[in-house]
Motif scaffolding. Sequence first.
Motif, PDB file in Angstrom:
ATOM      1  N   ARG A 159      17.423 -27.143  18.774  1.00 48.34           N
ATOM      2  CA  ARG A 159      18.349 -28.241  19.079  1.00 48.34           C
ATOM      3  C   ARG A 159      19.226 -27.822  20.247  1.00 48.34           C
ATOM      4  N   GLU A 167      22.549 -28.974  22.716  1.00 50.82           N
ATOM      5  CA  GLU A 167      23.728 -29.831  22.816  1.00 50.82           C
ATOM      6  C   GLU A 167      24.489 -29.515  24.095  1.00 50.82           C
ATOM      7  N   ARG A 194      27.511 -33.095  22.096  1.00 47.31           N
ATOM      8  CA  ARG A 194      26.563 -34.203  22.002  1.00 47.31           C
ATOM      9  C   ARG A 194      25.140 -33.646  22.113  1.00 47.31           C
ATOM     10  N   ILE A 195      24.204 -34.278  21.431  1.00 47.18           N
ATOM     11  CA  ILE A 195      22.803 -33.861  21.536  1.00 47.18           C
ATOM     12  C   ILE A 195      22.334 -34.073  22.970  1.00 47.18           C
ATOM     13  N   THR A 254      19.914 -34.806  26.085  1.00 44.03           N
ATOM     14  CA  THR A 254      18.803 -35.722  26.327  1.00 44.03           C
ATOM     15  C   THR A 254      18.124 -35.323  27.626  1.00 44.03           C
ATOM     16  N   ARG A 293      15.826 -37.120  23.027  1.00 41.57           N
ATOM     17  CA  ARG A 293      16.915 -36.318  22.471  1.00 41.57           C
ATOM     18  C   ARG A 293      16.370 -35.021  21.879  1.00 41.57           C
ATOM     19  N   SER A 324      16.999 -33.028  19.339  1.00 40.75           N
ATOM     20  CA  SER A 324      17.773 -32.962  18.100  1.00 40.75           C
ATOM     21  C   SER A 324      17.378 -31.831  17.160  1.00 40.75           C
TER      22      SER A 324
END
Length: 61
Positions: A20, A22, A32-33, A35, A40, A42
């Motif tokens: 993940r 961020e 925030r994740i 992109t 995304r 995640s």
Amino acid sequence: MLARTELRTPQQRECERCGRREVWDATDGCWRIATEDGVRSSGNLHCIHEWDIDGTFRPYE
């Protein structure tokens, strides 16, 4: 005259377990994740994240 010291903060982080990613949102003051190309990053929803920010990060130069 005293030298001015500025605190550096991480701008991005990645979980070493699930991948993940961020990024720091300075406007809202939260992570925030990330992109990339509309996707995304995640990772795994149930992961207990192990972020890559550790003792090697130096907040002061």
